[in-house]
Scaffold this active site. Structure first.
Site, PDB file in Angstrom:
ATOM      1  N   ASP A  98       0.824  -1.201   0.000  1.00  0.00           N
ATOM      2  CA  ASP A  98       0.000   0.000   0.000  1.00  0.00           C
ATOM      3  C   ASP A  98       0.859   1.252   0.000  1.00  0.00           C
ATOM      4  O   ASP A  98       2.043   1.228   0.371  1.00  0.00           O
ATOM      5  CB  ASP A  98      -0.901   0.021   1.249  1.00  0.00           C
ATOM      6  CG  ASP A  98      -2.008  -1.023   1.184  1.00  0.00           C
ATOM      7  OD1 ASP A  98      -2.246  -1.552   0.089  1.00  0.00           O
ATOM      8  OD2 ASP A  98      -2.611  -1.291   2.232  1.00  0.00           O
ATOM      9  N   LYS A 137      -3.899   3.062  -2.729  1.00  0.00           N
ATOM     10  CA  LYS A 137      -5.110   3.823  -3.091  1.00  0.00           C
ATOM     11  C   LYS A 137      -5.228   4.968  -2.104  1.00  0.00           C
ATOM     12  O   LYS A 137      -4.996   4.825  -0.914  1.00  0.00           O
ATOM     13  CB  LYS A 137      -6.363   2.937  -3.014  1.00  0.00           C
ATOM     14  CG  LYS A 137      -6.309   1.710  -3.902  1.00  0.00           C
ATOM     15  CD  LYS A 137      -7.618   0.966  -3.926  1.00  0.00           C
ATOM     16  CE  LYS A 137      -7.920   0.287  -2.608  1.00  0.00           C
ATOM     17  NZ  LYS A 137      -6.995  -0.829  -2.344  1.00  0.00           N
ATOM     18  N   MET A 173     -10.020   8.188   9.008  1.00  0.00           N
ATOM     19  CA  MET A 173     -10.841   9.030   8.141  1.00  0.00           C
ATOM     20  C   MET A 173      -9.991   9.975   7.320  1.00  0.00           C
ATOM     21  O   MET A 173      -8.824  10.234   7.616  1.00  0.00           O
ATOM     22  CB  MET A 173     -11.831   9.840   8.988  1.00  0.00           C
ATOM     23  CG  MET A 173     -11.173  10.848   9.919  1.00  0.00           C
ATOM     24  SD  MET A 173     -12.351  11.636  11.032  1.00  0.00           S
ATOM     25  CE  MET A 173     -13.540  12.255   9.898  1.00  0.00           C
TER      26      MET A 173
END
Length: 485
Positions: free
Chosen positions: A259, A281, A394
């Site tokens: 990642d 991503k 978040m």
């Protein structure tokens, strides 16, 4: 595959290499004990050594008489550099050493000035030798005593039989390459051999039995074993938080699918010849889709490779690890899962925030809220209840809406929060404040992703209990905990 350029460093790392000096000319300037030690190592490597100095110590003089070295008497002369491959300046006279370094640099000849890294273009490392196997340790010339201490530690830890093992494997190198044309299968063969009885046979000196054991292992090996995938949690960024199993898999893998949030320090632990593919991503930039990640895992595993799917944090905490396992199961690919320390646990710990506390929080909720649309699926009344901690994975852009909704459903505006940016990494920042000012505080301090939000009374402890990195940045004077109950 995207390959990122190396990050600039304040002091560049030296490039390690081993030089073949057999029958190559090397100049050593200096005739004392330090020069003698350098000459001895060069002669052992097969170099043709010339020593330039007004006088030689007894050992060097004897070597010159025996014809083992050539002696050039007098002060340094740049003409001594003719046809030399390497130069070592080992005098106790600073200006002479500098003259050697300047002349060698002008001729593009590698030079080492003993105990002067600034004048040197290469360093002579501390070495651990086991036959043809050598381990070189260098501090870049800045801390040679540390390198020597590490060498002494390795000398005690590494068995002498490693030299015999290296000799045996070198002798049979062509047989091994002929048996395994695929580098991954060859590596797995070596792993099995090193874990088997071969080392023990060599340790007790039974070389005949060792040869028979090697022949048996080579004949019995399966050239192309089935591939596999390991879902490995990389943690929040500090490589010291990796599990031992994770570290072992990183050193065994043929392919790493990682990642964007996996830190450079963790990737530095990956085996050097493994193929690294970034499949990260981030909001608004999904350059590798989840289906694309599935396809890559299947492609490499079906080719017989050991794949590590390396995820920031933990694979099963907002890491879509479950979806990836389902795909692997459906296609009959062998897999395993290695947990990692998830961001909520790591960031809270490195910020000095206990997620639970007998006086303030008896439960913890982990949730993700990357955008305003995802907020509609959250159970706000339950999240607004007191005496619990919210750990929120978040996007920073969604902070304003999140804080507003939480207050609207009953969470006190004075509830403390802590935003942990780049948790556990050298550039970690912690920003604290009250829920009512969450968005403004984050904006004032320009908080960027990756950042974890902690909401609850325990977040108010960050200013008193922080221990890693800089002290928290506060958006407002902290309210007493009792006010936020």
């Amino acid at each position: 595959m995207t390959v990122a350029p190396p990050s600039p460093a304040s002091s560049p790392l030296l490039f390690p290499l081993f030089a073949d000096l057999r029958e190559r000319r090397v100049l050593v300037v200096g005739g004392g004990a330090v020069a003698r030690r350098k000459v001895a190592a060069l002669l052992e490597a097969g170099a043709r050594v010339t020593v330039g100095a007004p006088q030689l110590d007894l050992a060097l003089a004897e070597w010159a008489t025996q014809g083992r070295i050539e002696h050039r008497s007098g002060r340094f002369d740049p003409n001594w550099l003719d046809r030399m491959w390497l130069v070592i300046a080992a005098t106790d006279h600073g200006p002479s050493n500098r003259a050697v370094a300047t002349a060698a640099d002008a001729r593009r000849i590698w030079v080492n000035v003993v105990d002067d890294a600034g004048l040197s273009s290469f360093q002579v490392p501390a070495r651990v030798e086991r036959g043809p196997l050598q381990i070189a340790i260098s501090s870049g010339g800045g801390a040679p005593m540390l390198a020597r201490a590490l060498r002494e530690r390795l000398e005690r830890q590494l068995d002498e039989s490693l030299g015999a093992l290296a000799t045996l494997l070198t002798r049979h190198r062509q047989r091994i390459r002929a048996r395994f044309d695929d580098i991954g299968a060859r590596r797995r063969f070596f792993d099995r051999v090193l874990a088997g009885p071969l080392s023990g046979l060599l340790r007790r000196g039974d070389h005949e039995a060792a040869e028979l054991e090697f022949d048996r292992a080579l004949a019995a090996a399966t050239p192309r074993p089935a591939g596999s995938v390991a879902l490995v949690g990389a943690g929040p960024g500090d490589p010291g938080l990796l599990t031992l199993r994770a570290l072992r898999l990183l050193n065994e893998a043929d392919v790493i699918l990682h990642d964007r949030l996996v830190s450079a320090d963790v990737l530095a632990l990956v085996r050097r010849d493994a193929e690294q593919i970034e499949v990260g991503k981030q909001a608004g930039n999904h350059h590798t889709t989840q289906d694309g990640i599935h396809a890559l895992m299947l492609e490499h595993a079906r080719a017989g490779r050991r794949v590590v799917r390396l995820k920031g944090g933990d694979p099963f905490v907002f890491g879509r690890g479950g979806e990836e396992l389902q795909v692997l199961r459906e296609h009959g690919i062998d897999y395993e899962v290695v947990p990692g320390i998830t961001a909520a646990v790591a960031c809270a710990a490195y910020a000095g925030v206990p997620l639970t506390h007998r006086d303030h929080a008896q439960s913890v909720r982990l949730l993700t809220a990357h955008c305003k649309d995802s907020h509609d699926t959250l159970e706000w009344a339950g999240l607004a209840a007191g005496r619990q901690t919210l750990a929120v994975y978040m996007g920073v852009s969604a902070l304003a809406d999140f804080g507003t909704r939480l207050i609207a459903h009953g969470r006190h505006p004075a509830t403390p929060f802590a935003l942990v940016e780049n948790g556990s990494r050298p550039d970690q920042r912690v920003v604290t404040g009250h829920l009512a000012n969450l968005a403004d505080t984050a904006r004032m301090h320009d908080v960027q992703s990756p950042a974890l939000l902690i909401v609850g009374e325990v977040a108010g402890l960050a200013e008193r209990l922080h221990w890693f990195g800089a002290a928290p940045l506060s958006g407002a004077t902290a309210a007493p905990l009792a006010h936020a109950a």
